[in-house]
Design a protein around this motif. Structure first.
Motif, PDB file in Angstrom:
ATOM      1  N   GLU A  51     -29.657  -9.126 -20.306  1.00  0.00           N
ATOM      2  CA  GLU A  51     -28.587  -8.176 -20.623  1.00  0.00           C
ATOM      3  C   GLU A  51     -28.866  -6.803 -20.015  1.00  0.00           C
ATOM      4  O   GLU A  51     -27.976  -6.160 -19.466  1.00  0.00           O
ATOM      5  N   ARG A  52     -30.126  -6.365 -20.085  1.00  0.00           N
ATOM      6  CA  ARG A  52     -30.497  -5.064 -19.537  1.00  0.00           C
ATOM      7  C   ARG A  52     -30.330  -5.055 -18.017  1.00  0.00           C
ATOM      8  O   ARG A  52     -29.829  -4.092 -17.439  1.00  0.00           O
ATOM      9  N   ASP A  53     -30.728  -6.142 -17.343  1.00  0.00           N
ATOM     10  CA  ASP A  53     -30.567  -6.242 -15.893  1.00  0.00           C
ATOM     11  C   ASP A  53     -29.099  -6.216 -15.500  1.00  0.00           C
ATOM     12  O   ASP A  53     -28.726  -5.570 -14.515  1.00  0.00           O
ATOM     13  N   ALA A  54     -28.271  -6.911 -16.249  1.00  0.00           N
ATOM     14  CA  ALA A  54     -26.833  -6.937 -15.944  1.00  0.00           C
ATOM     15  C   ALA A  54     -26.210  -5.564 -16.148  1.00  0.00           C
ATOM     16  O   ALA A  54     -25.357  -5.130 -15.368  1.00  0.00           O
ATOM     17  N   ALA A  55     -26.644  -4.834 -17.181  1.00  0.00           N
ATOM     18  CA  ALA A  55     -26.083  -3.515 -17.457  1.00  0.00           C
ATOM     19  C   ALA A  55     -26.537  -2.479 -16.433  1.00  0.00           C
ATOM     20  O   ALA A  55     -25.812  -1.537 -16.127  1.00  0.00           O
ATOM     21  N   SER A  56     -27.719  -2.643 -15.883  1.00  0.00           N
ATOM     22  CA  SER A  56     -28.244  -1.652 -14.941  1.00  0.00           C
ATOM     23  C   SER A  56     -27.847  -1.930 -13.498  1.00  0.00           C
ATOM     24  O   SER A  56     -28.180  -1.141 -12.617  1.00  0.00           O
ATOM     25  N   ARG A  57     -27.130  -2.993 -13.268  1.00  0.00           N
ATOM     26  CA  ARG A  57     -26.716  -3.334 -11.916  1.00  0.00           C
ATOM     27  C   ARG A  57     -25.603  -2.403 -11.445  1.00  0.00           C
ATOM     28  O   ARG A  57     -24.673  -2.116 -12.177  1.00  0.00           O
ATOM     29  N   VAL A  58     -25.714  -1.913 -10.207  1.00  0.00           N
ATOM     30  CA  VAL A  58     -24.703  -1.038  -9.635  1.00  0.00           C
ATOM     31  C   VAL A  58     -23.620  -1.908  -9.015  1.00  0.00           C
ATOM     32  O   VAL A  58     -23.906  -2.823  -8.252  1.00  0.00           O
ATOM     33  N   LYS A  59     -22.360  -1.587  -9.351  1.00  0.00           N
ATOM     34  CA  LYS A  59     -21.259  -2.396  -8.846  1.00  0.00           C
ATOM     35  C   LYS A  59     -21.073  -2.136  -7.353  1.00  0.00           C
ATOM     36  O   LYS A  59     -21.061  -0.997  -6.897  1.00  0.00           O
TER      37      LYS A  59
END
Length: 68
Positions: A51-59
């Motif tokens: 979840e943390r990796d998905a939230a910190s990903r830049v679109k």
């Protein structure tokens, strides 16, 4: 399924080969398990990290080579 006595004693060449290979290399099955674990057995997924990796990903923009 019952076969006649003639077929119960039959052992294929492949079965004989594998039995002989295992007899010559007793550690063969253990090495196979270690190889399987190396290639196929995965560590459990940590959902917090996911979840943390998905939230910190830049679109990424739709067309990466176009400048704004």
């Amino acid at each position: 399924m019952n076969f006649t006595k003639h077929f119960q004693l039959y052992e294929s060449e492949a079965t004989k080969f594998i039995a002989e290979l295992k007899r010559k290399n007793p550690q063969l099955e253990e090495e196979q398990r270690a190889g399987r674990a190396l290639l196929w057995d995965k560590t459990p997924i940590n959902m917090d990290n996911t979840e943390r990796d998905a939230a910190s990903r830049v679109k990424q923009q739709p067309y990466v080579y176009q400048n704004k």
